[in-house]
Design a protein around this motif. Structure first.
Motif, PDB file in Angstrom:
ATOM      1  N   SER A 192     -14.530  -3.259   1.500  1.00 36.58           N
ATOM      2  CA  SER A 192     -15.613  -3.110   2.439  1.00 36.58           C
ATOM      3  C   SER A 192     -16.745  -2.178   1.989  1.00 36.58           C
ATOM      4  O   SER A 192     -18.068  -2.075   2.357  1.00 36.58           O
ATOM      5  N   ARG A 193     -16.586  -1.674   0.811  1.00 41.61           N
ATOM      6  CA  ARG A 193     -17.660  -0.671   0.014  1.00 41.61           C
ATOM      7  C   ARG A 193     -18.366  -1.247  -0.768  1.00 41.61           C
ATOM      8  O   ARG A 193     -19.358  -0.627  -1.385  1.00 41.61           O
TER       9      ARG A 193
ATOM     10  N   GLY B 139      -8.665   2.787  -5.356  1.00 39.18           N
ATOM     11  CA  GLY B 139      -9.604   3.065  -4.460  1.00 39.18           C
ATOM     12  C   GLY B 139     -11.024   3.242  -5.113  1.00 39.18           C
ATOM     13  O   GLY B 139     -11.973   3.381  -4.227  1.00 39.18           O
TER      14      GLY B 139
ATOM     15  N   ARG C 183     -10.436  -3.714 -10.828  1.00 38.61           N
ATOM     16  CA  ARG C 183     -11.389  -2.461 -10.546  1.00 38.61           C
ATOM     17  C   ARG C 183     -12.604  -2.464 -11.182  1.00 38.61           C
ATOM     18  O   ARG C 183     -13.522  -1.665 -11.051  1.00 38.61           O
TER      19      ARG C 183
ATOM     20  N   THR D 120       0.413   3.927  -5.787  1.00 37.63           N
ATOM     21  CA  THR D 120      -0.973   4.039  -6.457  1.00 37.63           C
ATOM     22  C   THR D 120      -0.968   3.873  -7.823  1.00 37.63           C
ATOM     23  O   THR D 120      -2.151   3.983  -8.150  1.00 37.63           O
TER      24      THR D 120
ATOM     25  N   LYS E 258      -9.284  -5.520  -1.753  1.00 36.31           N
ATOM     26  CA  LYS E 258      -9.375  -5.385  -0.224  1.00 36.31           C
ATOM     27  C   LYS E 258      -7.734  -4.659  -0.157  1.00 36.31           C
ATOM     28  O   LYS E 258      -7.825  -3.766   0.778  1.00 36.31           O
ATOM     29  N   ILE E 259      -6.808  -5.041  -0.653  1.00 43.18           N
ATOM     30  CA  ILE E 259      -5.513  -3.985  -0.526  1.00 43.18           C
ATOM     31  C   ILE E 259      -5.672  -2.626  -0.863  1.00 43.18           C
ATOM     32  O   ILE E 259      -5.074  -1.729  -0.057  1.00 43.18           O
ATOM     33  N   GLU E 260      -6.764  -2.239  -1.507  1.00 42.37           N
ATOM     34  CA  GLU E 260      -6.880  -0.948  -2.033  1.00 42.37           C
ATOM     35  C   GLU E 260      -7.873  -0.089  -1.104  1.00 42.37           C
ATOM     36  O   GLU E 260      -8.314   0.799  -1.584  1.00 42.37           O
ATOM     37  N   GLY E 261      -8.481  -0.934  -0.365  1.00 42.38           N
ATOM     38  CA  GLY E 261      -9.529  -0.346   0.469  1.00 42.38           C
ATOM     39  C   GLY E 261     -10.913  -0.193  -0.039  1.00 42.38           C
ATOM     40  O   GLY E 261     -11.480   0.686   0.471  1.00 42.38           O
ATOM     41  N   VAL E 262     -10.956  -0.971  -1.054  1.00 41.31           N
ATOM     42  CA  VAL E 262     -12.426  -0.832  -1.705  1.00 41.31           C
ATOM     43  C   VAL E 262     -13.306  -1.998  -1.126  1.00 41.31           C
ATOM     44  O   VAL E 262     -14.557  -1.695  -1.422  1.00 41.31           O
TER      45      VAL E 262
ATOM     46  N   GLN F  48       0.953  -1.165  -0.019  1.00 46.70           N
ATOM     47  CA  GLN F  48      -0.101  -0.008   0.093  1.00 46.70           C
ATOM     48  C   GLN F  48       1.027   1.224   0.054  1.00 46.70           C
ATOM     49  O   GLN F  48       0.412   2.452   0.603  1.00 46.70           O
TER      50      GLN F  48
END
Length: 163
Positions: A158-159, A90, A128, A63, A152-156, A60
């Motif tokens: 959970s949304r 993201g 993505r 980007t 998950k690595i990109e923080g997406v 992380q």
């Protein structure tokens, strides 16, 4: 120039990175073996840099990628891959959004096929692209677990649709 390749371990399993004289031309979700036209060369400077940038991404700390790529595909595939390059880390897009972006809103399935044919996943972020209903559909054939981990690595993750 013959093709050169190296391996690396990653959170999504082993990767093989391949280059030709113009740039990175393939990333495979497996360990390649040396063949007549492809030689294992882990000390090649471009391959070393590719591994470094991928490691930073997985940690992380990166980007976007700053690597030359040399990928072959139809004009349609190239247009899809170019659209994928513009999806920021993201964020996600649906297959239909990509079809609309390239000016062919009825080509949703063809966008999916172009995604599947992407020779440099991760660098060109086909992970993505998700279903219109926010579902994780298709990735490199049947590699949904890899798509899930990358998002998950990109923080997406959970949304996306309660993932």
């Amino acid at each position: 120039m013959e093709k050169l390749f190296t391996h690396m371990e990653s959170p999504i399993g082993p990767l093989s990175i391949v280059r030709n004289d113009k740039g990175i031309c393939a990333i495979r979700f497996s360990i390649l073996e040396e063949e007549e036209a492809i030689v294992f060369q882990p000390s090649d400077s471009l391959l070393v840099e590719a591994v470094h940038q991928l490691e930073e991404y997985f940690q992380q700390n990166r980007t976007s990628f700053e690597l030359p790529v040399d990928i072959k595909g139809t004009d349609f595939q190239q247009s899809v891959w170019e659209a994928l390059r513009h999806i920021p880390i993201g964020e996600t897009r649906s297959y239909s959004e990509i079809a609309e972006q390239i000016g062919n809103k009825k080509a949703v399935r063809a966008v999916g096929q172009a995604n599947r044919a992407n020779p440099v996943p991760i660098i060109i972020p086909c992970h993505r692209v998700i279903g219109k209903n926010q579902s994780l559909t298709g990735y490199a054939g049947k590699e949904i677990d890899k798509k899930r981990e990358l998002l998950k690595i990109e923080g997406v993750l959970s949304r996306i649709n309660g993932q």
